[in-house]
Design a protein around this motif. Structure first.
Motif, PDB file in Angstrom:
ATOM      1  N   ILE A 232       6.870   7.270  -5.956  1.00  0.00           N
ATOM      2  CA  ILE A 232       5.986   6.403  -4.411  1.00  0.00           C
ATOM      3  C   ILE A 232       5.324   5.064  -4.882  1.00  0.00           C
ATOM      4  CG2 ILE A 232       4.024   6.044  -3.098  1.00  0.00           C
ATOM      5  CD1 ILE A 232       6.467   8.105  -2.248  1.00  0.00           C
TER       6      ILE A 232
ATOM      7  N   TRP B 232      12.348   3.682   4.637  1.00  0.00           N
ATOM      8  CA  TRP B 232      12.019   4.728   3.481  1.00  0.00           C
ATOM      9  C   TRP B 232      12.814   5.962   3.699  1.00  0.00           C
ATOM     10  CZ3 TRP B 232       9.988   3.722  -0.714  1.00  0.00           C
ATOM     11  CH2 TRP B 232       9.891   5.360  -1.446  1.00  0.00           C
TER      12      TRP B 232
ATOM     13  N   GLN C  45       6.887   6.054   4.122  1.00  0.00           N
ATOM     14  CA  GLN C  45       6.623   7.239   5.038  1.00  0.00           C
ATOM     15  C   GLN C  45       8.128   7.102   5.779  1.00  0.00           C
ATOM     16  OE1 GLN C  45       4.562   9.134   4.504  1.00  0.00           O
ATOM     17  NE2 GLN C  45       3.130   7.953   3.235  1.00  0.00           N
TER      18      GLN C  45
ATOM     19  N   ARG D  20      13.111   7.157  -2.468  1.00  0.00           N
ATOM     20  CA  ARG D  20      11.650   8.377  -3.620  1.00  0.00           C
ATOM     21  C   ARG D  20      12.091   8.223  -5.132  1.00  0.00           C
ATOM     22  NH1 ARG D  20      10.395  11.972  -5.957  1.00  0.00           N
ATOM     23  NH2 ARG D  20      12.117  13.544  -4.845  1.00  0.00           N
TER      24      ARG D  20
ATOM     25  N   GLY E  94       1.303  -1.208   0.059  1.00  0.00           N
ATOM     26  CA  GLY E  94       0.328  -0.357  -0.131  1.00  0.00           C
ATOM     27  C   GLY E  94       0.942   1.110   0.058  1.00  0.00           C
ATOM     28  N   ALA E  95       0.658   2.611  -0.913  1.00  0.00           N
ATOM     29  CA  ALA E  95       1.019   3.364  -0.592  1.00  0.00           C
ATOM     30  C   ALA E  95       1.027   4.312   0.304  1.00  0.00           C
ATOM     31  CB  ALA E  95       0.565   4.301  -1.936  1.00  0.00           C
ATOM     32  N   ASP E  96       0.806   3.933   1.661  1.00  0.00           N
ATOM     33  CA  ASP E  96       1.083   4.482   2.853  1.00  0.00           C
ATOM     34  C   ASP E  96       2.144   3.714   3.732  1.00  0.00           C
ATOM     35  OD1 ASP E  96      -0.879   6.102   2.064  1.00  0.00           O
ATOM     36  OD2 ASP E  96      -2.680   5.013   3.444  1.00  0.00           O
ATOM     37  N   PHE E  97       2.410   2.767   3.084  1.00  0.00           N
ATOM     38  CA  PHE E  97       4.050   1.715   4.051  1.00  0.00           C
ATOM     39  C   PHE E  97       4.866   3.206   3.830  1.00  0.00           C
ATOM     40  CE2 PHE E  97       7.116  -0.602   3.313  1.00  0.00           C
ATOM     41  CZ  PHE E  97       7.381  -1.691   4.990  1.00  0.00           C
TER      42      PHE E  97
ATOM     43  N   SER F 154       8.564   7.901   8.719  1.00  0.00           N
ATOM     44  CA  SER F 154       8.158   6.803   9.739  1.00  0.00           C
ATOM     45  C   SER F 154       8.875   5.653  10.022  1.00  0.00           C
ATOM     46  CB  SER F 154       7.426   7.096  10.308  1.00  0.00           C
ATOM     47  OG  SER F 154       6.264   6.750  10.206  1.00  0.00           O
ATOM     48  N   VAL F 155       8.550   4.401   8.893  1.00  0.00           N
ATOM     49  CA  VAL F 155       8.841   3.406   8.136  1.00  0.00           C
ATOM     50  C   VAL F 155       9.953   2.307   8.052  1.00  0.00           C
ATOM     51  CG1 VAL F 155       7.321   1.152   7.246  1.00  0.00           C
ATOM     52  CG2 VAL F 155       6.416   2.581   7.635  1.00  0.00           C
TER      53      VAL F 155
END
Length: 142
Positions: free
Chosen positions: A126, A101, A70, A106, A65-68, A72-73
């Protein structure tokens, strides 16, 4: 018992034959497990070589998923993605990828998206499902 996918990072002076002997496999197996190697006489330090057969099920990481993606991950999936981007000639890492990340991830992923023909917002760096599935990030087992 779950089998672990194993990789070897090429060092200066290595050859695929030497790597195969070190891991008690054949050169033909190394080439089968690493289809991105088109010339067995050309490998570079830092290249990641699979030295054990891939899993037959769950061979590649599913799109998280794109929200992964970040800052903070921190995940081994991000590191595995980075090595695939390097294998594809898209990596812009100074010291190699790691689990967190970053902007280098990116930019490297944007290079991959461009290589795949994506443009505009589809090449923002992303990961999206279509470009992720094309990259074929090896499954990570810890």
């Amino acid at each position: 018992m779950e089998k672990t996918v194993e990789f070897y990072i090429v060092k200066r002076g290595d050859t695929l034959s030497k790597i195969a002997r070190m891991h008690r496999v054949t050169l033909d197996q190394i080439l089968e497990w690493n289809p991105e190697i088109t010339n067995p006489d050309i490998i570079y330090p830092g290249h990641r070589v699979r030295v054990a057969p891939p899993e037959t099920e769950g061979e590649f990481e599913r799109f998280p998923g794109a929200d992964f993606f970040q800052p903070s991950v921190s995940s081994p999936v991000i590191e595995a993605m980075g090595y695939r981007l390097i294998d594809e000639g898209c990596g812009v890492y100074h010291d190699g990828p790691d689990r967190r990340w970053s902007e280098a991830d990116r930019k490297s992923y944007a290079n991959w998206q461009w290589k795949c023909g994506f443009r505009g917002q589809d090449a923002d760096g992303i990961p999206g499902k279509r470009s992720w599935d094309k990259l074929r990030v090896p499954a990570v087992y810890e």
